[in-house]
Design an enzyme around this catalytic site. Structure first.
Site, PDB file in Angstrom:
ATOM      1  N   CYS A  91      39.128  33.331 -21.458  1.00 13.50           N
ATOM      2  CA  CYS A  91      38.451  34.474 -22.075  1.00 13.50           C
ATOM      3  C   CYS A  91      37.519  33.969 -23.163  1.00 13.50           C
ATOM      4  O   CYS A  91      37.906  33.122 -23.977  1.00 13.50           O
ATOM      5  CB  CYS A  91      39.474  35.436 -22.670  1.00 13.50           C
ATOM      6  SG  CYS A  91      38.744  36.831 -23.554  1.00 13.50           S
ATOM      7  N   THR A 138      35.662  36.306 -25.091  1.00 11.20           N
ATOM      8  CA  THR A 138      35.294  37.506 -25.847  1.00 11.20           C
ATOM      9  C   THR A 138      35.064  37.204 -27.322  1.00 11.20           C
ATOM     10  O   THR A 138      34.104  37.682 -27.933  1.00 11.20           O
ATOM     11  CB  THR A 138      36.388  38.584 -25.701  1.00 11.20           C
ATOM     12  OG1 THR A 138      36.430  39.023 -24.345  1.00 11.20           O
ATOM     13  CG2 THR A 138      36.106  39.775 -26.602  1.00 11.20           C
TER      14      THR A 138
END
Length: 252
Positions: A69, A71
């Site tokens: 991830c 993000t």
């Protein structure tokens, strides 16, 4: 119900803070009042309470801690995973709900910490990537090493595969990596369960449910002695090389 054997509904989005998502949880609860509803992801007590009050039974916790991830890098948004689990678990349990610690589980010790923080369940991806049971084909490199590809569901790889590409208004929030082939997932699970059992003996817990009551967290700058690295070159059953790595709390 069209599929009577289905008893659980998972409403899974990257940003569980949208008003539309909360309304969807409420609508799904009204449509299927007897089903177990899992909803997320969130990282704060207020939103955990909101989702449970709207009908969720289980709240998925985690924004940014996953191994594939990005993000936090792309958006600057995230929350330290242990802190998020502690906060959300306390809120959920006060309303009779449950939480899943989603992301950041790199080794058995991380799983033990998640349960110690109050998680009722854990969700892993990178930990079991590269195994026979994980998605994808085994790829043999020119030097003879075997790998499998592992990618996040918000990566350009996933969006190209499932939606035709990355939309112009957004960016990819995941990455694609090569993972060394690990053989059967049973090796990983045995190592995970062994670590959890030993953790329970250290803290004096008779079961996973007791672990939070026996756990105290202390902030540290380093949790491992890394003079010889963080990986074990020993062999696990079946001849597969054991390469369990760990990262410090400060990186989560």
């Amino acid at each position: 119900s069209v599929c009577p054997e289905i008893k659980t509904i998972c409403l899974d989005v990257a940003n569980g803070y949208s008003e539309f998502f909360v309304e969807t949880v409420s609508a799904v609860r009204k449509r299927w009042p007897q089903h177990t509803i899992v909803a997320g992801n969130v990282v704060t007590n207020e939103m955990t309470e909101e989702l449970i009050l709207k009908g969720a039974d289980i709240v998925k916790v985690g924004i940014g801690p996953g191994s594939v991830c990005t993000t936090r890098k792309q958006t600057g948004v995230g929350y330290p995973q242990v802190s998020a689990v502690i906060e959300c678990a306390d809120a959920a349990h006060g309303l009779g709900g449950f939480v899943i610690a989603d992301g950041g589980i790199t080794c058995p010790g991380d799983a033990a910490k998640a349960f110690g923080a109050g998680a009722d369940m854990i969700m892993v991806g990178g930990l079991v990537s590269g195994t026979d049971e994980s998605a994808g084909q085994v790829i043999t490199q020119p030097d003879g090493t075997k790998i499998k590809l592992f990618y996040g569901m918000s990566s350009s790889t996933a969006m190209t595969k499932h939606t035709g590409g990355v939309a112009e208004y957004r960016s990819s929030e995941g990455k694609t990596v090569q993972v060394k082939y690990k053989g059967p997932v049973s090796n990983v699970i045995k190592d995970l369960l062994g670590g959890l059992r030993s953790s329970c003996t250290y803290v004096g817990a008779l079961s996973i449910k007791e672990v939070p009551k026996r756990t105290t967290f202390v902030r540290v700058t380093q949790q491992l002695n890394t003079v010889f690295g963080t990986s074990d070159i020993g062999l696990v059953p079946g001849g597969a090389e054991k390469t369990n790595s760990a990262i410090s709390d400060s990186k989560k």
